[in-house]
Design an enzyme around this catalytic site. Structure first.
Site, PDB file in Angstrom:
ATOM      1  N   SER A  33       0.833  -1.196   0.000  1.00 59.91           N
ATOM      2  CA  SER A  33       0.000   0.000   0.000  1.00 59.91           C
ATOM      3  C   SER A  33       0.871   1.251   0.000  1.00 59.91           C
ATOM      4  CB  SER A  33      -0.964  -0.054   1.179  1.00 59.91           C
ATOM      5  OG  SER A  33      -2.010   0.863   1.036  1.00 59.91           O
ATOM      6  N   ASP A 121      -9.552  -5.718  -4.296  1.00 54.93           N
ATOM      7  CA  ASP A 121      -8.979  -4.668  -3.455  1.00 54.93           C
ATOM      8  C   ASP A 121      -9.924  -3.465  -3.481  1.00 54.93           C
ATOM      9  OD1 ASP A 121      -7.489  -2.548  -2.340  1.00 54.93           O
ATOM     10  OD2 ASP A 121      -5.598  -3.374  -3.074  1.00 54.93           O
ATOM     11  N   HIS A 159      -7.413  -5.915   0.100  1.00 53.86           N
ATOM     12  CA  HIS A 159      -6.252  -5.025   0.160  1.00 53.86           C
ATOM     13  C   HIS A 159      -5.156  -5.536   1.098  1.00 53.86           C
ATOM     14  CE1 HIS A 159      -4.125  -1.231  -0.171  1.00 53.86           C
ATOM     15  NE2 HIS A 159      -4.067  -1.151   1.149  1.00 53.86           N
TER      16      HIS A 159
END
Length: 173
Positions: A33, A121, A159
């Site tokens: 991320s 995600d 995610h």
């Protein structure tokens, strides 16, 4: 307060520490991320300023740059319709020297690059990972060094859970 250059400096110090103790072991950067921007920043800085190439970069749930990521994260959905969204929200990141321009960084990297993204995600859309992959693939001289792996929605990795996939060690190797 945290800054982009501060994150990069911290990772460089960690790299130096690990390199001094690793012998001939490979060292790779694995970012998840927000960390994907830090990983590409640091890999680029090592390459450009020290002439050192990290052994590999793995980007899990990446984005192209922080401005584009902020424009697509779910929390900004309600604000996108208001005038000034670009200026007040997106441009404020640049004013704070927060760019995390992975799309620019991958254009100059030469180390192996692996991009991992789950189809489900909901934080950073998979099209950002694909766009980053295309940018890298177009820039790399050796196209075989750039890989993109997507994980189907049915796995429910979203995610945060790509690292829980039992096949991941084999895929990374």
């Amino acid at each position: 307060h945290p800054t982009e250059s501060g994150f990069t400096t911290d990772v460089l110090a960690l790299y130096d520490w690990a390199k001094a103790r690793s012998g001939n072991s490979s060292i790779l950067f694995w970012g998840h991320s927000l960390g994907t921007g830090i990983a590409t920043n640091t890999a680029r800085k090592l390459q450009e300023e020290r002439g050192v190439q990290v052994d590999a970069v793995i980007l899990e749930s990446p984005y192209t740059n922080i401005r584009e990521a902020a424009a697509h994260i779910p929390i900004t959905t309600i604000y996108r319709q208001f005038p000034g969204f670009g200026y007040f929200i997106l441009d404020s990141l640049a004013l704070g020297d927060m760019f995390f321009a992975s799309d620019e960084n991958v254009k100059v990297l030469a180390c192996p690059l692996l991009i991992l993204h789950a189809e489900d995600d909901a934080v950073l859309p998979p099209h950002l990972g694909r766009k980053l992959f295309e940018t890298a693939r177009n820039a790399y001289k050796d196209k075989s060094k750039v890989k993109f792996i997507t994980f189907p929605e049915k796995l429910g990795l979203g995610h945060d859970y790509i690292s829980f996939n039992p096949e991941l060690p084999v895929l990374v190797k």
